[in-house]
Design an enzyme around this catalytic site. Sequence first.
Site, PDB file in Angstrom:
ATOM      1  N   LEU A  23       0.888  -1.309  -0.232  1.00  0.00           N
ATOM      2  CA  LEU A  23       0.161   0.265  -0.314  1.00  0.00           C
ATOM      3  C   LEU A  23       1.071   1.725   0.078  1.00  0.00           C
ATOM      4  O   LEU A  23       0.439   1.944  -0.423  1.00  0.00           O
ATOM      5  CB  LEU A  23      -1.071   0.036   0.932  1.00  0.00           C
ATOM      6  CG  LEU A  23      -2.038  -0.428   1.395  1.00  0.00           C
ATOM      7  CD1 LEU A  23      -3.067  -1.049   2.422  1.00  0.00           C
ATOM      8  CD2 LEU A  23      -2.541  -1.222   0.377  1.00  0.00           C
ATOM      9  N   GLY A  24       2.339   1.038   0.378  1.00  0.00           N
ATOM     10  CA  GLY A  24       2.477   1.982   0.106  1.00  0.00           C
ATOM     11  C   GLY A  24       3.844   2.067   1.847  1.00  0.00           C
ATOM     12  O   GLY A  24       4.193   1.389   1.753  1.00  0.00           O
ATOM     13  N   ALA A  25       5.023   3.301   1.741  1.00  0.00           N
ATOM     14  CA  ALA A  25       5.796   3.080   2.699  1.00  0.00           C
ATOM     15  C   ALA A  25       6.487   4.279   2.934  1.00  0.00           C
ATOM     16  O   ALA A  25       6.487   5.772   2.066  1.00  0.00           O
ATOM     17  CB  ALA A  25       7.176   2.625   2.103  1.00  0.00           C
ATOM     18  N   GLY A  26       7.002   4.505   4.201  1.00  0.00           N
ATOM     19  CA  GLY A  26       7.598   5.522   4.750  1.00  0.00           C
ATOM     20  C   GLY A  26       8.407   5.383   5.724  1.00  0.00           C
ATOM     21  O   GLY A  26       9.246   4.475   5.226  1.00  0.00           O
ATOM     22  N   GLY A  27       9.001   6.658   6.256  1.00  0.00           N
ATOM     23  CA  GLY A  27      10.239   6.461   6.845  1.00  0.00           C
ATOM     24  C   GLY A  27      10.077   5.103   7.847  1.00  0.00           C
ATOM     25  O   GLY A  27      12.270   5.198   8.390  1.00  0.00           O
ATOM     26  N   GLY A  29       8.930   2.306   7.611  1.00  0.00           N
ATOM     27  CA  GLY A  29       8.525   0.570   7.694  1.00  0.00           C
ATOM     28  C   GLY A  29       7.988   0.553   5.926  1.00  0.00           C
ATOM     29  O   GLY A  29       7.040   1.986   5.505  1.00  0.00           O
ATOM     30  N   LYS A  45       2.055  -2.621   8.925  1.00  0.00           N
ATOM     31  CA  LYS A  45       2.990  -1.841   8.802  1.00  0.00           C
ATOM     32  C   LYS A  45       3.901  -2.321   9.303  1.00  0.00           C
ATOM     33  O   LYS A  45       3.809  -2.785  11.089  1.00  0.00           O
ATOM     34  CB  LYS A  45       3.381  -0.321   9.753  1.00  0.00           C
ATOM     35  CG  LYS A  45       4.262   0.410   9.351  1.00  0.00           C
ATOM     36  CD  LYS A  45       4.261   1.636  10.251  1.00  0.00           C
ATOM     37  CE  LYS A  45       3.290   2.415   9.313  1.00  0.00           C
ATOM     38  NZ  LYS A  45       3.492   3.897   9.741  1.00  0.00           N
ATOM     39  N   ASP A 139       2.207  13.304  13.118  1.00  0.00           N
ATOM     40  CA  ASP A 139       1.843  13.187  12.097  1.00  0.00           C
ATOM     41  C   ASP A 139       0.395  13.220  11.051  1.00  0.00           C
ATOM     42  O   ASP A 139       0.261  12.617  10.021  1.00  0.00           O
ATOM     43  CB  ASP A 139       2.080  11.927  11.389  1.00  0.00           C
ATOM     44  CG  ASP A 139       3.433  11.485  10.260  1.00  0.00           C
ATOM     45  OD1 ASP A 139       3.555  12.730   9.601  1.00  0.00           O
ATOM     46  OD2 ASP A 139       3.435  10.730   9.759  1.00  0.00           O
TER      47      ASP A 139
END
Length: 572
Positions: A23-27, A29, A45, A139
């Site tokens: 679904l996505g990635a961030g800082g 995980g 996550k 956030d």
Amino acid sequence: MTMVRLRRQDPRVVGSYRLLRRLGAGGMGVVYLGTDRHGQKVALKLIRPELANNPEFRSRFAREVAAAARVRGNRTAPLVDADPEAARPWLATAYVPGPSLQRRVGERGPLGCVELARVGSAVADGLVSVHAAGVVHRDVKPSNILLSPDGPQIIDFGIAYSEGAGTLTHTGTAVGSPGFLAPEQVRGQPVTPATDVFALGVTLAYAGRGSSPFGSGPVDALLYRVVHEEPDLDGVPGPAVPLISACLSKDPLMRPKAEEVRDRLAVLARRQAGEPDAGPRSGPQRIASSSGRDARSPSGSQRVGTAKPGSTSAPAPDAKPDAVHPPRPGGAADSPNGRTGGGGSASGPDTGRNRAARNGAAGRPSAGPGPRSRGGSTSGARPSAQQRRRRILVHQAIVFVIVTAVVALAIAAFQGGDSGKPAGSPKPVVSEGVGALAPAASAPAADWANRTYADPTAGGASLTLIGGSATVGADRVDLSETVPATFAGEPAVVVVLTRTPGAGGPVTQFVELFRFDGGVPVPLGVKAVQGDPAMTAAKWSVEPGAILRTATVPGQPDVVTRYAVRPDGTLS
């Protein structure tokens, strides 16, 4: 959310959940779409390996998971499961179908006022639930707001903070998203619910204008703007600007609470959509009173009709028009029931005569040239018509006098104001295109050495000085001079930056004019000026309507260059 296929390095199972898509990635995980053995979908996550190997992070992550588990509300994606003790810690929340606010704005453009207010009210309602649980999200941003069929939902409590839980910071890791962080987060100060309100303000500004109010660029530049500069709300729907501006206050104590944001945006959405607000209606209504009292509209501001005592109907058709006008103090008649002319007869046709008889019985004059109540003539319709004609004549005379005076003043101004000056008085020199710039002895203080300036040589780009200097490629930019001035009668400052090329050669100077709005510098115009290769120094000054550069060239007289300032503050 945009789904993509799992990559070769992605796990297929985490805990009891089978992973289906990315679904996505961030800082912190990667987020996956997963499903349990009952078919329930979750957003899972999985923490990055480098963070998983940090004992301090793992300990605090466990406390943050416990805090997020306390959040309950219909505008937040609830925590379903988590394992902070796993080799790679993870958490799973209920899967929310629908695009993110970021994707919605990117694909279809900024939100209109009604949609912006509705989305903002829903997100603020979610924050009310978050804060009621003693948690700060930390956030809030467009990618963490999903527009589901059931309304906006707040997701990703992976870095949420609760009282006494510490923070998720460690060396080399920034908590939150640059540009959406509150000033206190940037400074490393404690976070509070007001921190989320600031991030909500940035998010709403982004949704309303299609870009962040603090711009884009390097992380350091973004963080500097958040702390030191005012947001750019140009393009945000006007009715929402005051509230968003309040959310973006640098001082957390000056920001509204989430409850206030929710309620004010809900009211704004209803009003902009034309939906009625709760409360008394306004507007004139014809009301018949059976008690003989004045009948007024619900607002109490206008008398709209009365009925005769003892009757529930409106006045008879042959009643005089003045029967519905309120009396002036000391007017023709003031009866106990508050109606002009007293009780009156129920018969109607002889209302004027009955009123005249009563006035005479009370010792009052029935007619005369003195002041009378509004429309309160005692001799029928003809005196009232005469009174109206007199009023029209008076009004026409007043309008004629006013128009004549205005025309005379305009002619005098157009022909020049020098008639009252003694002969031979010098006239001010005004150059073509000159604006309202003038020299001044001083100007309000500002941190000119640490702010962002326009770079007119780079097609609208900007550069940020830190400690009075900046590096742009191989070149160095330094703060050279600040010159106090006034513009349109208000304080202003001319700021000069000098760009020295690293490869050698003549310098370039950026001349930028600022005015002050509530003590905050606001840029008006900027110009790049090429220096003479032989120039050894340059001194800047202000004269009425222009900025002057006095260049020193060895062995030659000083060269003075004049840059006129247009009425809008731009430099020619």
